[in-house]
Motif scaffolding. Structure first.
Motif, PDB file in Angstrom:
ATOM      1  N   ALA A 151       0.948  -1.034   0.067  1.00 42.21           N
ATOM      2  CA  ALA A 151       0.211   0.191  -0.008  1.00 42.21           C
ATOM      3  C   ALA A 151       1.078   0.947   0.254  1.00 42.21           C
ATOM      4  CB  ALA A 151      -0.821  -0.381   1.005  1.00 42.21           C
ATOM      5  N   PHE A 152       1.758   1.454   0.706  1.00 44.96           N
ATOM      6  CA  PHE A 152       2.780   2.486   0.854  1.00 44.96           C
ATOM      7  C   PHE A 152       3.468   2.615  -0.889  1.00 44.96           C
ATOM      8  CE2 PHE A 152       1.958   2.647   5.231  1.00 44.96           C
ATOM      9  CZ  PHE A 152       1.899   3.387   5.340  1.00 44.96           C
ATOM     10  N   ALA A 153       3.879   1.368  -1.399  1.00 48.00           N
ATOM     11  CA  ALA A 153       4.749   1.307  -2.422  1.00 48.00           C
ATOM     12  C   ALA A 153       3.562   1.747  -3.442  1.00 48.00           C
ATOM     13  CB  ALA A 153       4.522   0.113  -2.667  1.00 48.00           C
ATOM     14  N   ALA A 154       2.513   1.945  -3.030  1.00 48.40           N
ATOM     15  CA  ALA A 154       1.281   2.022  -4.784  1.00 48.40           C
ATOM     16  C   ALA A 154       1.079   3.782  -4.145  1.00 48.40           C
ATOM     17  CB  ALA A 154       0.319   1.682  -4.106  1.00 48.40           C
ATOM     18  N   LEU A 155       1.790   4.354  -3.042  1.00 48.48           N
ATOM     19  CA  LEU A 155       0.996   6.065  -2.993  1.00 48.48           C
ATOM     20  C   LEU A 155       2.926   7.398  -3.605  1.00 48.48           C
ATOM     21  CD1 LEU A 155       1.027   6.101   0.436  1.00 48.48           C
ATOM     22  CD2 LEU A 155      -0.782   6.372  -1.132  1.00 48.48           C
ATOM     23  N   TYR A 156       3.774   5.983  -4.976  1.00 49.74           N
ATOM     24  CA  TYR A 156       4.815   6.569  -5.413  1.00 49.74           C
ATOM     25  C   TYR A 156       4.183   7.742  -5.935  1.00 49.74           C
ATOM     26  CZ  TYR A 156       9.013   7.920  -7.631  1.00 49.74           C
ATOM     27  OH  TYR A 156      10.709   8.061  -8.263  1.00 49.74           O
ATOM     28  N   ASN A 157       4.689   9.177  -6.245  1.00 48.69           N
ATOM     29  CA  ASN A 157       4.131  10.123  -7.079  1.00 48.69           C
ATOM     30  C   ASN A 157       4.761  10.507  -8.571  1.00 48.69           C
ATOM     31  OD1 ASN A 157       3.124  12.654  -8.291  1.00 48.69           O
ATOM     32  ND2 ASN A 157       3.254  13.830  -6.295  1.00 48.69           N
ATOM     33  N   GLU A 158       4.314  10.128  -9.506  1.00 49.72           N
ATOM     34  CA  GLU A 158       5.182   9.851 -10.232  1.00 49.72           C
ATOM     35  C   GLU A 158       5.136  11.091 -11.062  1.00 49.72           C
ATOM     36  OE1 GLU A 158       2.539   8.635 -14.309  1.00 49.72           O
ATOM     37  OE2 GLU A 158       1.470   7.152 -13.033  1.00 49.72           O
ATOM     38  N   ARG A 159       3.948  11.779 -10.769  1.00 51.59           N
ATOM     39  CA  ARG A 159       4.720  13.095 -11.786  1.00 51.59           C
ATOM     40  C   ARG A 159       6.098  14.368 -10.964  1.00 51.59           C
ATOM     41  NH1 ARG A 159      -0.206  16.189  -9.042  1.00 51.59           N
ATOM     42  NH2 ARG A 159       0.050  15.834  -7.760  1.00 51.59           N
ATOM     43  N   LEU A 160       6.722  13.651  -9.946  1.00 51.12           N
ATOM     44  CA  LEU A 160       7.989  14.066 -10.006  1.00 51.12           C
ATOM     45  C   LEU A 160       9.040  14.393 -11.351  1.00 51.12           C
ATOM     46  CD1 LEU A 160       8.216  13.381  -6.134  1.00 51.12           C
ATOM     47  CD2 LEU A 160       7.670  15.238  -6.680  1.00 51.12           C
ATOM     48  N   VAL A 161       8.320  13.080 -11.549  1.00 54.92           N
ATOM     49  CA  VAL A 161      10.259  12.541 -13.066  1.00 54.92           C
ATOM     50  C   VAL A 161       9.709  13.298 -13.763  1.00 54.92           C
ATOM     51  CG1 VAL A 161       9.392   9.774 -11.995  1.00 54.92           C
ATOM     52  CG2 VAL A 161       8.538  10.771 -14.496  1.00 54.92           C
ATOM     53  N   GLN A 162       8.207  13.733 -14.173  1.00 52.79           N
ATOM     54  CA  GLN A 162       8.515  15.436 -15.624  1.00 52.79           C
ATOM     55  C   GLN A 162       8.868  16.405 -14.809  1.00 52.79           C
ATOM     56  OE1 GLN A 162       6.851  14.041 -17.685  1.00 52.79           O
ATOM     57  NE2 GLN A 162       6.128  11.935 -16.661  1.00 52.79           N
ATOM     58  N   PHE A 163       9.968  16.679 -13.950  1.00 51.61           N
ATOM     59  CA  PHE A 163      10.255  18.258 -13.522  1.00 51.61           C
ATOM     60  C   PHE A 163      11.408  17.580 -12.880  1.00 51.61           C
ATOM     61  CE2 PHE A 163       5.551  17.906 -12.621  1.00 51.61           C
ATOM     62  CZ  PHE A 163       5.013  18.555 -13.385  1.00 51.61           C
ATOM     63  N   TYR A 164      11.759  17.039 -12.688  1.00 58.95           N
ATOM     64  CA  TYR A 164      13.344  16.844 -11.509  1.00 58.95           C
ATOM     65  C   TYR A 164      13.921  16.054 -12.299  1.00 58.95           C
ATOM     66  CZ  TYR A 164      10.380  19.203  -8.389  1.00 58.95           C
ATOM     67  OH  TYR A 164      10.481  20.795  -7.832  1.00 58.95           O
ATOM     68  N   ASP A 165      15.804  15.574 -12.125  1.00 55.34           N
ATOM     69  CA  ASP A 165      16.052  14.296 -13.204  1.00 55.34           C
ATOM     70  C   ASP A 165      16.292  13.486 -12.068  1.00 55.34           C
ATOM     71  OD1 ASP A 165      18.716  14.294 -14.663  1.00 55.34           O
ATOM     72  OD2 ASP A 165      18.693  12.725 -12.734  1.00 55.34           O
ATOM     73  N   SER A 166      15.713  12.304 -12.797  1.00 59.03           N
ATOM     74  CA  SER A 166      15.804  10.889 -11.664  1.00 59.03           C
ATOM     75  C   SER A 166      17.028  10.857 -10.600  1.00 59.03           C
ATOM     76  CB  SER A 166      15.914  10.033 -12.549  1.00 59.03           C
ATOM     77  OG  SER A 166      17.181   9.452 -13.472  1.00 59.03           O
ATOM     78  N   LYS A 167      18.067  11.261 -10.795  1.00 59.88           N
ATOM     79  CA  LYS A 167      19.085  11.299 -10.066  1.00 59.88           C
ATOM     80  C   LYS A 167      19.102  12.020  -8.320  1.00 59.88           C
ATOM     81  CE  LYS A 167      22.188  11.816 -12.923  1.00 59.88           C
ATOM     82  NZ  LYS A 167      20.698  11.250 -14.244  1.00 59.88           N
ATOM     83  N   LEU A 168      18.631  13.044  -9.471  1.00 58.41           N
ATOM     84  CA  LEU A 168      17.968  14.483  -8.105  1.00 58.41           C
ATOM     85  C   LEU A 168      16.739  13.760  -7.240  1.00 58.41           C
ATOM     86  CD1 LEU A 168      19.735  17.311  -7.327  1.00 58.41           C
ATOM     87  CD2 LEU A 168      17.541  17.599  -8.458  1.00 58.41           C
ATOM     88  N   ILE A 169      15.881  13.576  -8.035  1.00 59.99           N
ATOM     89  CA  ILE A 169      14.833  12.737  -6.904  1.00 59.99           C
ATOM     90  C   ILE A 169      15.046  12.491  -6.070  1.00 59.99           C
ATOM     91  CG2 ILE A 169      12.272  11.569  -7.539  1.00 59.99           C
ATOM     92  CD1 ILE A 169      11.918  12.798 -10.060  1.00 59.99           C
ATOM     93  N   ASN A 170      15.982  10.582  -6.395  1.00 55.07           N
ATOM     94  CA  ASN A 170      15.813   9.812  -5.130  1.00 55.07           C
ATOM     95  C   ASN A 170      16.794  10.149  -4.775  1.00 55.07           C
ATOM     96  OD1 ASN A 170      15.726   7.260  -6.544  1.00 55.07           O
ATOM     97  ND2 ASN A 170      14.977   8.111  -8.498  1.00 55.07           N
ATOM     98  N   PHE A 171      17.880  11.419  -4.597  1.00 55.94           N
ATOM     99  CA  PHE A 171      18.952  11.608  -3.225  1.00 55.94           C
ATOM    100  C   PHE A 171      18.076  12.328  -2.283  1.00 55.94           C
ATOM    101  CE2 PHE A 171      20.688  15.316  -1.941  1.00 55.94           C
ATOM    102  CZ  PHE A 171      21.977  14.712  -1.025  1.00 55.94           C
ATOM    103  N   TYR A 172      17.154  12.876  -2.871  1.00 53.02           N
ATOM    104  CA  TYR A 172      16.338  14.217  -2.125  1.00 53.02           C
ATOM    105  C   TYR A 172      15.210  12.995  -0.959  1.00 53.02           C
ATOM    106  CZ  TYR A 172      17.690  18.938  -2.957  1.00 53.02           C
ATOM    107  OH  TYR A 172      18.578  19.686  -3.324  1.00 53.02           O
ATOM    108  N   GLN A 173      14.390  12.042  -1.959  1.00 53.67           N
ATOM    109  CA  GLN A 173      14.126  10.461  -1.494  1.00 53.67           C
ATOM    110  C   GLN A 173      15.001  10.234  -0.353  1.00 53.67           C
ATOM    111  OE1 GLN A 173      12.865   8.672  -5.115  1.00 53.67           O
ATOM    112  NE2 GLN A 173      11.250   9.678  -4.862  1.00 53.67           N
ATOM    113  N   MET A 174      16.256   9.544  -0.442  1.00 58.45           N
ATOM    114  CA  MET A 174      17.096   9.062   0.128  1.00 58.45           C
ATOM    115  C   MET A 174      17.513   9.445   1.538  1.00 58.45           C
ATOM    116  SD  MET A 174      16.648   6.142  -1.408  1.00 58.45           S
ATOM    117  CE  MET A 174      15.354   6.458  -1.956  1.00 58.45           C
ATOM    118  N   LEU A 175      17.807  10.752   0.737  1.00 61.80           N
ATOM    119  CA  LEU A 175      18.483  11.480   2.292  1.00 61.80           C
ATOM    120  C   LEU A 175      16.614  11.650   3.175  1.00 61.80           C
ATOM    121  CD1 LEU A 175      20.366  13.479   3.135  1.00 61.80           C
ATOM    122  CD2 LEU A 175      19.552  15.250   1.966  1.00 61.80           C
TER     123      LEU A 175
END
Length: 252
Positions: A151-175
């Protein structure tokens, strides 16, 4: 589209091995996940430096992306708890329910029209998993934790990838996951002082593989694939990871 489906299938291959580390690493699920996001943050930091990607100047944007990382972190905690309280197969198969939850959450998160066909197909997945386990009482806790994880895995917001670099997204997510879970660790170890925080050398080796291959590479690939492939199709393809999981489980 072939390129993005190839990226997605490569990510699914890595995802199939992720659950194995829940068995190999001796740490409990809370500590395991913290080291996972912590090591992943460090790896991604150096990747951003190599690619000369600048950090976000807006604090609100950074917090917004980090929120998704906290959800991913919670998902991992329940995922590995499901494995540790049952077995690897329970945790991985329950993860297939992500498509079920995505069918209902995606219209709400991304303001899309509800797709009845996707919902009905996802319900079939739920029924299939129920038949697999036959509601075995010895695995009820592991199944419950696995369902919460998906259920928590399904909450990922796919809209983020349309505005930011995927590596940058994952850095802030992991941080974000590192900071929030790290802040909770003192309270956790205060209430459970018998738990181990320091990993042994074998655990460190497996954690580095988990962080680099099954976290950084995996989630960057997922983010890249989401630029063209809807979240429902990404989650619906997850059952194929079970094949790779079974192969890796046989090897280990």
């Amino acid at each position: 589209m072939k390129k993005y489906y190839l990226i997605l299938h490569s990510a699914v291959l890595l995802a199939g091995f992720s659950g194995i580390f829940g068995k190999l690493i001796s740490l409990n699920e809370i500590t395991l996940v913290w080291y996972r996001v912590f090591f992943a943050s460090i790896i991604l930091f150096f990747i951003l430096k190599i690619y000369n990607l600048k950090m976000l100047k807006s604090f609100s944007e950074a917090v917004n992306i980090s929120k998704a990382g906290v959800l991913i972190t919670i998902h991992w905690i329940f995922f590995y708890a499901s494995i540790k309280y049952s077995n690897i197969s329970i945790g991985v198969v329950c993860y297939c329910l992500t498509s079920f939850f995505t069918a209902f959450f995606e219209p709400l998160l991304n303001k899309k029209k509800f797709n009845l066909v996707q919902a009905l197909l996802s319900i079939l997945t739920l029924l299939g998993i129920s038949l697999i386990f036959h509601f075995n009482s010895s695995y009820q806790l592991g199944i419950l934790l696995g369902v919460i994880s998906s259920a928590f895995a399904a909450l990922y917001n796919e809209r983020l990838v349309q505005f930011y670099d995927s590596k940058l997204i994952n850095f802030y997510q992991m941080l974000g996951g590192t900071l929030v879970l790290g802040a909770a660790l003192p309270f956790y170890f205060y209430n459970f002082p018998d738990q181990t925080f320091i990993p042994n050398l074998t655990d460190i080796f497996y954690l580095l593989i988990l962080a680099s291959c099954c976290t950084v590479a995996l989630y960057v690939m997922f983010a890249e694939s989401l630029k063209k492939i809807p979240a429902y199709h990404k989650s619906n393809i997850q059952p194929r990871a079970n094949l790779f999981h079974n192969i890796s489980l046989f090897i280990f």
